[in-house]
Design a protein around this motif. Structure first.
Motif, short mmCIF file in Angstrom:
data_model
loop_
_atom_site.label_atom_id
_atom_site.label_comp_id
_atom_site.label_asym_id
_atom_site.label_seq_id
_atom_site.Cartn_x
_atom_site.Cartn_y
_atom_site.Cartn_z
N THR A 108 74.33 13.44 -28.10
CA THR A 108 73.47 14.34 -27.73
C THR A 108 73.08 14.43 -26.30
O THR A 108 73.12 15.08 -25.34
N SER A 109 72.71 13.22 -25.78
CA SER A 109 72.22 12.77 -24.55
C SER A 109 73.25 13.06 -23.42
O SER A 109 73.11 13.61 -22.52
N LEU A 110 74.50 12.59 -23.80
CA LEU A 110 75.65 12.43 -22.91
C LEU A 110 75.85 13.90 -22.60
O LEU A 110 76.13 14.45 -21.58
N LEU A 111 75.90 14.76 -23.74
CA LEU A 111 76.08 16.15 -23.53
C LEU A 111 75.17 16.92 -22.91
O LEU A 111 75.37 17.79 -21.83
N PHE A 112 73.88 16.42 -23.04
CA PHE A 112 72.83 17.01 -22.24
C PHE A 112 73.06 16.79 -20.84
O PHE A 112 72.85 17.70 -19.97
N PHE A 113 73.34 15.45 -20.57
CA PHE A 113 73.39 15.13 -19.10
C PHE A 113 74.84 15.98 -18.52
O PHE A 113 74.70 16.49 -17.33
#
Length: 809
Positions: A241-246
């Motif tokens: 989810t953090s990679l997608l957010f970034f």
């Protein structure tokens, strides 16, 4: 008035948060510290999930059985092939293993080929005595071991099915744990620290693989696997989810803020489990990862709105204030609908689901508060977004996708409806192919040694899942009456003819063995005594009863002699067939045991679990209907339009039906883990529906009730957030497919697929319905002012509010 009050309330929240940043952060820190202190109360479940309520008749009967005969799931079995066992070196190590187990205080009884006590007749006491089957002084002699093997497999029919399989040559030891330890933490400590090491030492010294199974062993290793996967889920969910957010926002600082928020949410989730004194079960173990998966979309929605506002005003403080003022109510309502989706599990009257629903719903609303406070405060301390951070608002790839959807909705709605109808028909066909699973081990990790050992015992001994039959003779010492013994023997013969059930064990086997012993061990006399023989054989048995470990009858007859048990085992793959097995057994029981003289109960762990699955299915369907009802109430409360209720439900019911049909075509059964999919997915999917309809309603008013222009404006504003959050939820739930548990894999995969269907349905079918029904939905007279204004307000509306103050000025 409601409109201005609502706007005033959210402006007040924004003002309080941004003007009291230090105080807010201190309050969150204190709350987090308090919840962290509750971690010490977290417990891991040591019992199996009981899917039935305590007052269910099946549970009452099972508990009555346990009160008579004690915990039935206390058997551990160790299997080995006879050609490996009956060798001097191996047999010597086997003796050491069995001796060590016998000396452990956690073990009440061990039955193994090397410590068998052969029943022999002793006329001096007019009773039977137990003599050692093995002479320890001779076990280094291969010929002696060969003779032992012959006797065991040809002259001791009592142990067939219990300790040996004549046809395949498999031998096993039966190890009975103390019944009072089976459902306690001591069971876990003993098996992991003592039992497993003893088995490994044997395998290391002999180079022979032992097969180990039995409910205490399976449950312990399964629980350890669940515990080990919690950190995997949390780490994978946070990473994905953090990679997608970034990827969406291209901002390290914004990504870090969202990660901190969900990490705090995870800490809160563990604290709430401890505070409520709930155990970590196969369901509550998913809550921390769910917090991340559901929390990141909140961060995306609010961060996206912040970027949109900043792009317009280029004023950081004003943009942060407008985020809360404009979308505070919308975020609250969408979180509330998600929480409702989980909270409906409390209506299932099942403790496991009730705890899961309560903890998840509390955490979702806690995340909402956390996001609403931390995101404005955190962004107020860092530099405003740069132009590269705002590029996602004009992403060509996403814009192309959204434009294609918009063109399809505007000019080719017939194709949308045709595809929806075709998918609906396929779904209905697939639903008719669905089956209900009654398997206890189906969700267990198949790539583990203990699962392969389960399959070994399923093949060699027809399973390890106990099915119990309790016979109430309605009179003291009624079990030992010759008529009752003959009826039990007849029942055993009927069980032998039922496919999927193992050789039954009961007092009849003991009586037959006693007769064989009376006739000097001749296996031809392994049969029930005649009426003339019974009197003196039972006298011999009575005179033989001594200590608890050597009492011949205590395992099969209660202390009053009124109740008898017949134990059989079944393959787990036959869990689906339990209703048929039950019907077949009940038919035979009714013929053999007159109802006026006997009460016969069918029970056991496998039976209770299967009944629980059926009960869960009925209740979760009721919970899903309840979720539909609550959603209708919420939509009706917000929009005061029955037509809006209909339009909001159709796009969310179709994805659920598609998933159900897919389960039928892929032969994914309905079971406790997969039933949860529908409630979770509905609660998450309906958020986009409400967000879209609320925004569309406001766009109609702003655009003088021009339908196409309003739909286009809604796509420009709400479509991007809907797309982002759906993608995050899709990949977020996909991390559960990293699990080795079939149920968790199915849960993650099916929820992801359902949410993908839901996104497409909300982006294509929903606006198509709105456009088709525009004559009624866009009628200014019928389209009343909502009770709760959840859609975004314009800057002009906010600026015209009485007493409005802009913090940026």
């Amino acid at each position: 008035m409601v409109k201005w009050f609502s706007l005033g309330f959210w402006e007040l929240i924004a003002r309080v948060v941004l003007r009291n940043k230090t105080l807010m952060l201190i309050a969150l820190a204190v709350l987090t510290a308090f919840l962290c202190l509750q971690w010490k109360y977290i417990k891991f479940t040591h019992t199996e999930a009981n899917l039935l309520p305590a007052d269910n008749p099946v549970n009452i009967e099972y508990n009555a059985f346990l009160n008579r005969f004690g915990e039935e799931g206390n058997l551990i079995v160790i299997g080995i092939k006879q050609h490996d066992l009956f060798k001097p070196q191996t047999f010597e190590q086997w003796q050491k293993l069995i001796s060590s187990l016998e000396s452990d205080k956690e073990i009440s009884l061990v039955l193994a080929p090397n410590n068998l006590k052969v029943l022999t007749r002793n006329d001096s006491i007019q009773g039977f005595e137990l003599r050692s089957f093995v002479d320890a002084a001779k076990v280094k002699n291969q010929r002696y071991l060969d003779s032992l093997q012959r006797v065991l497999f040809t002259k001791l029919p009592f142990y067939e099915g219990l300790l040996l399989n004549r046809a395949s040559g498999t031998v096993r030891a039966a190890i009975y744990m103390r019944k009072d330890l089976v459902n306690t933490p001591e069971r876990k400590q003993y098996i992991l620290k003592r039992f497993v090491s003893l088995v490994e030492n044997f395998e290391k010294s002999t180079k022979v693989d032992l097969r180990v199974s039995g409910m205490p062993y399976i449950r312990t290793l399964n629980a350890e696997k669940i515990l080990s996967e919690i950190s995997i889920f949390i780490g994978a969910a946070l990473l994905v989810t953090s990679l997608l957010f970034f990827y969406f926002f291209r901002s390290f600082r914004a990504t870090l803020i969202s990660a901190i928020i969900v990490i705090i949410g995870v800490m809160w989730s563990f604290g709430i489990l401890g505070l409520l004194n709930y155990e970590i079960t196969v369901l509550t173990a998913l809550v921390p990862a769910l917090v991340i998966v559901i929390g990141i979309p909140n961060c995306i929605f609010l961060t996206n709105k912040y970027h949109q506002e900043f792009k317009v005003h280029r004023n950081k403080v004003k943009a942060l204030q407008r985020v809360t003022t404009k979308v505070g109510m919308a975020t609250l309502m969408t979180n509330l609908t998600t929480a409702i989706g989980f909270a409906t599990f409390v209506t299932s009257n099942n403790q496991l689901l009730l705890e899961f629903g309560i903890v998840t719903a509390i955490n979702i609303m806690g995340l909402f508060v956390l996001c609403l406070i931390v995101i404005p405060i955190a962004h107020s301390y860092i530099p405003p977004p740069k132009d590269r951070h705002l590029e996602h608002l004009d992403s060509s790839a996403v814009k192309t996708f959204m434009d294609w959807i918009l063109r399809t909705v505007k000019y080719n709605r017939f194709s949308v409806y045709s595809a929806a109808v075709a998918l609906l028909v396929l779904s209905i066909i697939g639903i008719y192919k669905m089956r209900i699973s009654g398997s206890i081990i189906e969700d267990m990790p198949r790539n583990t040694d203990f699962f392969r050992d389960i399959q070994f015992f399923e093949k060699e001994f027809d399973g390890v899942m106990p099915l119990e039959i309790m016979i109430d003779t309605k009179r003291k010492k009624g079990v030992m009456k010759s008529a009752t013994l003959r009826r039990i023997d007849e029942l055993e013969q009927a069980i032998d003819e039922v496919p999927g059930l193992s050789k039954p064990l009961s007092v009849v086997g003991v009586i037959k063995y006693a007769k064989q012993a009376y006739y000097n061990g001749n296996p031809q006399f392994y049969a029930l005594p005649t009426s003339q023989e019974q009197a003196f054989i039972l006298t011999y048995i009575k005179n033989s009863s001594g200590s608890q470990k050597t009492d011949l009858l205590k395992s099969y007859v209660d202390s009053t002699g009124r109740y008898a048990r017949v134990t059989t085992f079944m393959r787990d793959e036959n869990g689906d067939k339990i209703p048929l097995i039950e019907a077949e057994l009940r038919k035979e029981i009714d013929k053999i045991f007159p109802k006026d003289r006997y009460t016969v109960t069918i029970t056991g762990k496998a039976f209770v679990f299967q009944k629980g699955t059926g009960y869960l299915l009925d209740n979760l369907m009721s919970s899903l209907l309840f979720a539909f009802f609550l959603t209708c109430l919420l939509v009706g409360f917000m929009f005061r339009s029955p037509k809006m209720i209909l339009v909001s439900l159709i796009p969310n019911m179709l994805p659920l039906l598609l998933t159900a049909g897919l389960m039928g075509f892929l032969d994914i059964p309905l079971k406790p883990s997969t039933i949860l999919v529908f409630g979770i997915a509905f609660g998450l999917s309906v958020d986009d529906t409400i967000r879209f309809l609320a925004q569309y309603r406001e766009e109609l008013k702003r655009n003088n009730w021009k339908i196409r222009k309003s739909v286009y404006a809604t796509f420009n504003d709400a479509g991007l957030s809907m797309f982002y959050t759906s993608i995050v939820l899709f990949f977020g739930f996909s991390v559960f497919m990293l699990s080795s548990f079939g149920g968790t894999i199915a849960l993650g995969g099916l929820v992801s697929i359902t949410l993908c269907f839901g996104m497409l349905s909300n982006l294509m079918l929903l606006p198509s319905l709105v456009l088709t029904l525009n004559k009624t939905l866009a009628n200014e007279q019928e389209f009343k002012e909502p009770i709760v204004p959840i859609a975004e307000r314009t800057d002009d509306e906010i600026d015209q509010m009485p007493g409005h103050r802009d913090l940026s000025s």
